[in-house]
Design a protein around this motif. Structure first.
Motif, PDB file in Angstrom:
ATOM      1  N   SER A 177       3.399  -0.967   3.697  1.00 30.50           N
ATOM      2  CA  SER A 177       3.448  -0.818   2.231  1.00 30.50           C
ATOM      3  C   SER A 177       3.167   0.743   2.190  1.00 30.50           C
ATOM      4  O   SER A 177       2.521   1.290   3.051  1.00 30.50           O
ATOM      5  CB  SER A 177       2.771  -1.623   1.582  1.00 30.50           C
ATOM      6  N   GLU A 178       3.428   1.374   1.156  1.00 30.84           N
ATOM      7  CA  GLU A 178       2.629   2.731   0.890  1.00 30.84           C
ATOM      8  C   GLU A 178       1.353   2.652   0.738  1.00 30.84           C
ATOM      9  O   GLU A 178       0.509   3.738   1.231  1.00 30.84           O
ATOM     10  CB  GLU A 178       3.182   3.027  -0.642  1.00 30.84           C
ATOM     11  N   ALA A 179       0.720   1.687   0.162  1.00 31.83           N
ATOM     12  CA  ALA A 179      -0.738   1.436   0.073  1.00 31.83           C
ATOM     13  C   ALA A 179      -1.148   1.667   1.479  1.00 31.83           C
ATOM     14  O   ALA A 179      -2.344   2.141   1.844  1.00 31.83           O
ATOM     15  CB  ALA A 179      -1.137   0.028  -0.659  1.00 31.83           C
ATOM     16  N   GLN A 180      -0.673   0.804   2.412  1.00 35.55           N
ATOM     17  CA  GLN A 180      -0.937   0.849   3.797  1.00 35.55           C
ATOM     18  C   GLN A 180      -0.957   2.207   4.502  1.00 35.55           C
ATOM     19  O   GLN A 180      -1.871   2.560   5.178  1.00 35.55           O
ATOM     20  CB  GLN A 180      -0.367  -0.071   4.516  1.00 35.55           C
ATOM     21  N   HIS A 181       0.112   2.797   4.145  1.00 36.69           N
ATOM     22  CA  HIS A 181       0.283   4.027   4.777  1.00 36.69           C
ATOM     23  C   HIS A 181      -0.953   5.074   4.204  1.00 36.69           C
ATOM     24  O   HIS A 181      -1.508   5.970   5.047  1.00 36.69           O
ATOM     25  CB  HIS A 181       1.583   4.783   4.087  1.00 36.69           C
ATOM     26  N   SER A 182      -1.021   5.079   2.927  1.00 30.81           N
ATOM     27  CA  SER A 182      -2.134   5.752   2.601  1.00 30.81           C
ATOM     28  C   SER A 182      -3.502   5.580   3.027  1.00 30.81           C
ATOM     29  O   SER A 182      -4.209   6.548   3.307  1.00 30.81           O
ATOM     30  CB  SER A 182      -2.356   5.764   0.836  1.00 30.81           C
ATOM     31  N   ALA A 183      -3.684   4.337   3.401  1.00 34.59           N
ATOM     32  CA  ALA A 183      -5.059   3.970   3.767  1.00 34.59           C
ATOM     33  C   ALA A 183      -5.197   4.361   5.322  1.00 34.59           C
ATOM     34  O   ALA A 183      -6.392   4.910   5.809  1.00 34.59           O
ATOM     35  CB  ALA A 183      -5.180   2.497   3.640  1.00 34.59           C
ATOM     36  N   ILE A 184      -4.016   4.467   6.044  1.00 35.32           N
ATOM     37  CA  ILE A 184      -3.911   4.734   7.518  1.00 35.32           C
ATOM     38  C   ILE A 184      -4.213   6.379   7.398  1.00 35.32           C
ATOM     39  O   ILE A 184      -5.004   6.642   8.282  1.00 35.32           O
ATOM     40  CB  ILE A 184      -2.764   4.444   7.993  1.00 35.32           C
ATOM     41  N   MET A 185      -3.642   6.915   6.541  1.00 34.61           N
ATOM     42  CA  MET A 185      -3.775   8.470   6.624  1.00 34.61           C
ATOM     43  C   MET A 185      -5.087   8.893   6.209  1.00 34.61           C
ATOM     44  O   MET A 185      -5.950   9.659   6.926  1.00 34.61           O
ATOM     45  CB  MET A 185      -2.969   9.326   5.626  1.00 34.61           C
ATOM     46  N   ASN A 186      -5.739   8.152   5.439  1.00 31.46           N
ATOM     47  CA  ASN A 186      -6.981   8.443   5.035  1.00 31.46           C
ATOM     48  C   ASN A 186      -8.168   8.022   5.898  1.00 31.46           C
ATOM     49  O   ASN A 186      -8.981   8.900   6.474  1.00 31.46           O
ATOM     50  CB  ASN A 186      -7.724   7.628   3.779  1.00 31.46           C
TER      51      ASN A 186
END
Length: 250
Positions: free
Chosen positions: A135-144
């Motif tokens: 998900s986009e939320a997972q993408h964002s959390a991984i990048m962070n």
């Protein structure tokens, strides 16, 4: 040097008769891959499971490398163990050592490095292979998480030297991901400021073609503690893109 045996692992290893160098050297296990013979000796990795706890047992013979610490040569595991200890002292999230030891046997230099397996963690490389399923939320959390990991690494004045997706391990938490590093053999002090930092980060971006510019900005925002639309991030993207192009030409 004196053998290292982590206090947290001592009881478990000793309960199975594996609390010393000779026992770990003699333990019969199946290698997880083909032995490395690039340095004139050999180095091999084995999986060890004890009462639900996983380890990777690494053994090598005459697998030497020259370093500033040992200009006439030392086992490559010796350098990796020093770096594991350094990361722990500096508070950089990374794999943990359970045992380290060296022996000279009739001219043969043997070394053992036992590390705790990162069971329950995923390497970034495997997450990238199913990036479109996340998900986009997972993408964002991984990048962070990756950006914060790089910030802690470079903030401690260390360069990983192989900051690749396969060396970054992530674990989902209640509100995101936590990240840590493996394969610390090439770690060295960060000596050349911005140049070292760009050089260390660029291979990660080159090996993650799934990431778009917005996601790269998220990673750099966490790394630089800036907003994603910061002009500083613009500058970093230019530098990283230039280095990626240069490496691509080479």
């Amino acid at each position: 040097m004196t053998d290292f045996l982590a206090a947290e692992d001592r009881a478990l290893l000793e309960r199975h008769g594996l609390g010393n160098f000779d026992a770990l050297w003699a333990k019969q296990l199946e290698a997880v891959d083909e032995p490395n013979t690039a340095r004139g000796g050999w180095s091999s990795v084995f999986r060890l499971d004890l009462e639900g706890h996983g380890y990777y047992l690494k053994r090598q013979s005459n697998y030497q490398m020259r370093t500033l610490h040992a200009p006439f040569g030392e086992p490559s595991f010796s350098r990796e163990f020093r770096n594991i200890s350094r990361y722990e002292n500096l508070g950089i999230p990374a794999l943990k050592a359970a045992f380290y030891g060296e022996r000279k046997v009739e001219g043969e230099v043997r070394a053992i490095l036992l590390t705790r397996a990162l069971d329950g963690w995923d390497d970034l490389d495997s997450l990238l292979q199913r990036w479109s399923e996340l998900s986009e939320a997972q993408h964002s959390a991984i990048m962070n998480a990756c950006g914060q990991l790089a910030r802690r690494l470079h903030g401690a004045r260390q360069v990983h030297g192989c900051f690749y997706p396969k060396h970054i391990f992530l674990q989902a938490t209640g509100d995101g991901y936590q990240a840590q590093l493996i394969d610390l053999e090439k770690t060295r002090p960060l000596l050349f400021g911005l140049r070292d930092r760009v050089k260390d980060l660029e291979p990660l971006l080159r090996r993650a073609p799934q990431w778009n510019e917005a996601q790269l900005r998220e990673l750099l925002a966490a790394y630089l503690v800036q907003s994603p639309d910061s002009s500083l991030i613009d500058t970093w993207l230019v530098r990283l893109t230039a280095r990626r192009s240069y490496k691509g030409v080479r």
